[in-house]
Design a protein around this motif. Structure first.
Motif, short mmCIF file in Angstrom:
data_model
loop_
_atom_site.label_atom_id
_atom_site.label_comp_id
_atom_site.label_asym_id
_atom_site.label_seq_id
_atom_site.Cartn_x
_atom_site.Cartn_y
_atom_site.Cartn_z
N THR A 84 32.04 47.43 7.04
CA THR A 84 33.09 47.93 6.16
C THR A 84 34.21 48.53 7.00
OG1 THR A 84 31.35 48.49 4.61
CG2 THR A 84 33.54 49.40 4.17
N VAL A 85 35.42 48.01 6.79
CA VAL A 85 36.57 48.50 7.55
C VAL A 85 37.00 49.85 6.96
CG1 VAL A 85 38.97 48.01 8.19
CG2 VAL A 85 37.29 46.16 8.10
N SER A 86 37.32 50.81 7.84
CA SER A 86 37.76 52.14 7.40
C SER A 86 39.05 52.02 6.59
CB SER A 86 38.04 53.03 8.60
OG SER A 86 36.92 53.11 9.42
N GLU A 87 39.27 53.00 5.73
CA GLU A 87 40.51 53.04 4.94
C GLU A 87 41.71 53.24 5.86
OE1 GLU A 87 41.03 53.44 1.27
OE2 GLU A 87 39.15 52.31 1.32
N ARG A 88 41.53 54.09 6.85
CA ARG A 88 42.65 54.51 7.69
C ARG A 88 42.10 54.90 9.07
NH1 ARG A 88 47.63 56.46 6.28
NH2 ARG A 88 47.18 56.03 4.10
N CYS A 89 42.88 54.65 10.12
CA CYS A 89 42.43 55.04 11.46
C CYS A 89 42.45 56.56 11.59
CB CYS A 89 43.33 54.39 12.51
SG CYS A 89 42.97 54.97 14.18
N ASP A 90 41.37 57.12 12.10
CA ASP A 90 41.28 58.58 12.25
C ASP A 90 42.22 59.11 13.33
OD1 ASP A 90 39.34 58.69 10.35
OD2 ASP A 90 37.68 58.53 11.77
N VAL A 91 42.60 58.27 14.27
CA VAL A 91 43.42 58.74 15.40
C VAL A 91 44.91 58.55 15.13
CG1 VAL A 91 43.90 58.39 17.86
CG2 VAL A 91 41.54 58.27 17.01
N CYS A 92 45.34 57.33 14.74
CA CYS A 92 46.78 57.08 14.59
C CYS A 92 47.21 56.98 13.14
CB CYS A 92 47.17 55.80 15.34
SG CYS A 92 46.55 54.29 14.58
N GLY A 93 46.28 56.92 12.19
CA GLY A 93 46.65 56.90 10.77
C GLY A 93 47.00 55.52 10.26
N LEU A 94 46.81 54.46 11.05
CA LEU A 94 47.12 53.10 10.58
C LEU A 94 46.30 52.78 9.34
CD1 LEU A 94 48.49 50.32 11.05
CD2 LEU A 94 46.49 49.71 12.42
N GLU A 95 46.99 52.31 8.29
CA GLU A 95 46.28 51.98 7.06
C GLU A 95 45.55 50.65 7.24
OE1 GLU A 95 47.18 51.52 2.34
OE2 GLU A 95 48.69 52.43 3.62
N LEU A 96 44.24 50.70 7.15
CA LEU A 96 43.42 49.51 7.39
C LEU A 96 42.84 48.94 6.10
CD1 LEU A 96 41.54 51.03 10.43
CD2 LEU A 96 43.12 49.11 10.57
N SER A 97 43.09 49.63 4.98
CA SER A 97 42.43 49.23 3.74
C SER A 97 42.91 47.87 3.23
CB SER A 97 42.67 50.28 2.66
OG SER A 97 44.04 50.45 2.46
N LYS A 98 44.12 47.45 3.65
CA LYS A 98 44.64 46.17 3.14
C LYS A 98 44.28 45.00 4.04
CE LYS A 98 48.40 48.32 0.69
NZ LYS A 98 49.52 49.14 1.04
N VAL A 99 43.54 45.29 5.10
CA VAL A 99 43.15 44.21 6.01
C VAL A 99 42.17 43.28 5.31
CG1 VAL A 99 41.76 43.74 8.06
CG2 VAL A 99 43.52 45.49 8.12
N ASP A 100 42.42 41.98 5.42
CA ASP A 100 41.50 41.01 4.83
C ASP A 100 41.21 39.94 5.88
OD1 ASP A 100 39.98 39.40 3.25
OD2 ASP A 100 41.68 38.57 2.12
N SER A 101 40.03 40.03 6.47
CA SER A 101 39.71 39.06 7.52
C SER A 101 39.15 37.76 6.93
CB SER A 101 38.71 39.66 8.51
OG SER A 101 37.55 40.07 7.84
N GLY A 102 38.86 37.77 5.63
CA GLY A 102 38.40 36.55 4.96
C GLY A 102 37.15 35.97 5.62
N ASP A 103 37.15 34.65 5.74
CA ASP A 103 35.98 33.95 6.32
C ASP A 103 36.12 33.76 7.83
OD1 ASP A 103 34.92 33.72 3.80
OD2 ASP A 103 35.83 31.76 3.43
N GLY A 104 37.19 34.27 8.41
CA GLY A 104 37.45 34.04 9.83
C GLY A 104 36.28 34.37 10.74
N PRO A 105 35.71 35.60 10.66
CA PRO A 105 34.61 35.95 11.56
C PRO A 105 33.40 35.02 11.38
CG PRO A 105 35.44 37.90 10.45
CD PRO A 105 36.10 36.73 9.82
#
Ligand SMILES: [Zn+2]
Length: 169
Positions: A84-105
């Motif tokens: 599960t990808v974090s909502e937001r980076c704890d260090v720089c605050g980058l919003e990660l909630s909209k990341v969608d890696s799909g079937d790539g991995p």
């Protein structure tokens, strides 16, 4: 340099672009909302973009993937669970909630495992006097074990490549 409201010093923008290129920094032109026009580099939003580049120098996607770290700062944890990808980076605050890696991995792993585990399983089956189920069982265990190890870095790599593509796109 803003000469008057709505007018910009084009020569100063060009000099600043050249200075960024000399330092191998990307020249960014944030789009003005609504108009679709590029803002010159010396406006406040461009200064923010340059500040971000100074505060967070580019992180190698491979390094971020191997450490399962944030693609922007390379320090914050990318995952809050196993996958599960974090909502937001704890260090720089980058919003990660909209990341969608799909079937790539999963596709990465299907190719890697298909080209490594299947030949090993076939070699075991044909080279040793094993019962028919043994190579299949060994192959299944290998697939599960390698997937468990590589799935997180593979997902982190896709996220890092997406971030890099979006930043320069
Ligand atoms: Zn971060």
């Amino acid at each position: 340099m803003v000469l008057a409201e709505g007018f910009y010093d084009v020569e100063a923008s060009r000099r600043r672009d050249d200075a960024l290129r000399r330092r191998h920094l990307p020249v960014l032109y944030p789009r003005q909302e609504g108009s679709g026009q590029a803002l010159p580099l010396n406006c406040s939003r461009t200064s923010e973009a340059t500040d971000m580049q100074t505060r967070f120098p580019p992180v190698s996607p491979l390094a971020a993937a191997l450490g399962c770290k944030c693609p922007r700062c390379g320090r914050g944890a990318l995952f809050r669970g196993f996958l599960t990808v974090s909502e937001r980076c704890d260090v720089c605050g980058l919003e990660l909630s909209k990341v969608d890696s799909g079937d790539g991995p999963a596709v990465f792993l299907i190719f890697i495992l298909g080209f490594t585990v299947v030949p090993v399983t076939l070699w075991l089956g044909f080279s040793f006097d094993l019962p028919a189920w043994a190579p299949v069982a060994i192959g299944a265990v290998l697939v599960i074990a390698i997937s468990a190890v590589l799935l997180r870095p593979a997902k982190a790599l896709v996220v890092a490549l997406q971030y890099r593509g979006r930043r320069s796109g």
